[in-house]
Design a protein around this motif. Sequence first.
Motif, mmCIF file in Angstrom:
data_model
loop_
_atom_site.group_PDB
_atom_site.id
_atom_site.type_symbol
_atom_site.label_atom_id
_atom_site.label_comp_id
_atom_site.label_asym_id
_atom_site.label_seq_id
_atom_site.Cartn_x
_atom_site.Cartn_y
_atom_site.Cartn_z
ATOM 1 N N GLN A 1 45.487 -17.015 -34.766
ATOM 2 C CA GLN A 1 46.261 -16.160 -35.672
ATOM 3 C C GLN A 1 45.494 -15.891 -36.962
ATOM 4 O O GLN A 1 45.441 -14.742 -37.437
ATOM 5 C CB GLN A 1 47.597 -16.833 -35.977
ATOM 6 C CG GLN A 1 48.535 -16.009 -36.845
ATOM 7 C CD GLN A 1 49.851 -16.721 -37.114
ATOM 8 O OE1 GLN A 1 50.058 -17.844 -36.664
ATOM 9 N NE2 GLN A 1 50.742 -16.076 -37.849
ATOM 10 N N ASN A 2 44.893 -16.910 -37.541
ATOM 11 C CA ASN A 2 44.167 -16.733 -38.795
ATOM 12 C C ASN A 2 42.943 -15.842 -38.610
ATOM 13 O O ASN A 2 42.649 -14.988 -39.449
ATOM 14 C CB ASN A 2 43.749 -18.091 -39.365
ATOM 15 C CG ASN A 2 44.928 -18.910 -39.831
ATOM 16 O OD1 ASN A 2 45.993 -18.368 -40.140
ATOM 17 N ND2 ASN A 2 44.768 -20.220 -39.882
ATOM 18 N N SER B 1 44.111 -12.283 -38.210
ATOM 19 C CA SER B 1 44.637 -11.770 -39.469
ATOM 20 C C SER B 1 43.508 -11.325 -40.397
ATOM 21 O O SER B 1 43.605 -10.294 -41.078
ATOM 22 C CB SER B 1 45.502 -12.838 -40.146
ATOM 23 O OG SER B 1 45.965 -12.388 -41.401
#
Length: 261
Positions: free
Chosen positions: A95-96, A99
């Motif tokens: 996710q990071n 992102s």
Amino acid sequence: MTSTKATLVLVGGGWHVPASYSKLTNALKSAGYEIHVPSLPSTNQTRPPNADLFTDTTVVREYVERLVDAGRIVVVIMHSYDGQVGTNALHGLGQNTRSQKGLIGGISYFIYMSAFALPKGGSMIDKVKEFGHEHLMPLAFDFAEDMSCVSRDPKLLLVGPGVDENEVEAYVSTLVRWNGNGMYQELTNTPAWKDIPVAYIYTMQDMTVPLDYQKSMVENLEREGKKVYTAELDTGHCPNLTATKEIVDIIDDILAAGKAS
């Protein structure tokens, strides 16, 4: 039933098919989770095998990629052999990481459930050799000439104590012949755990992936600077069957408290 919480993808172990995890998936659904259990080509029972670690890697990556590209925040739970698959398949989908590239969705956590958390170039057999257990392989696994294999005593070596005989019989009846080459094939990609928060569930009575193996893998991750949240279950190699409620509770705890971050 509670409202839907996280999207979970359960990547199953060798010999296992999605039906093998029905007790756990039903419990997770009842707890409010959306749960996906992709079928792995290495358990398609073709003789000689026509799928292996790398085929599984492709299938799992494509499956999870579709979910995250649709904006889902995904938690990946890996059991046994399929720690290798998830580790090899899912790099760059954190996710990071996504992102930072302006992409939506991503994997928020990896949860290894008595699973192989290995570095690039690592394999299951490397861990066996590390502990000097090569001589035990023929006792635990029945390999055919085409390298397909089964557990010699799944009731003892895979399931272990914790459920009644009828449940054990039903569970073992779901297990299939698997391509044992997956034990020997090396991870070729950057390990996905490098950029995804990690939790590890130890199975203290495990006779297939012994506790010493499990602890050494976590220690290796920690030497790489990885923070690992750990939980312990006093059960055998298949806590999805023998400690189902406890697994659900651990997942709830990890996600509610962000302990793997």
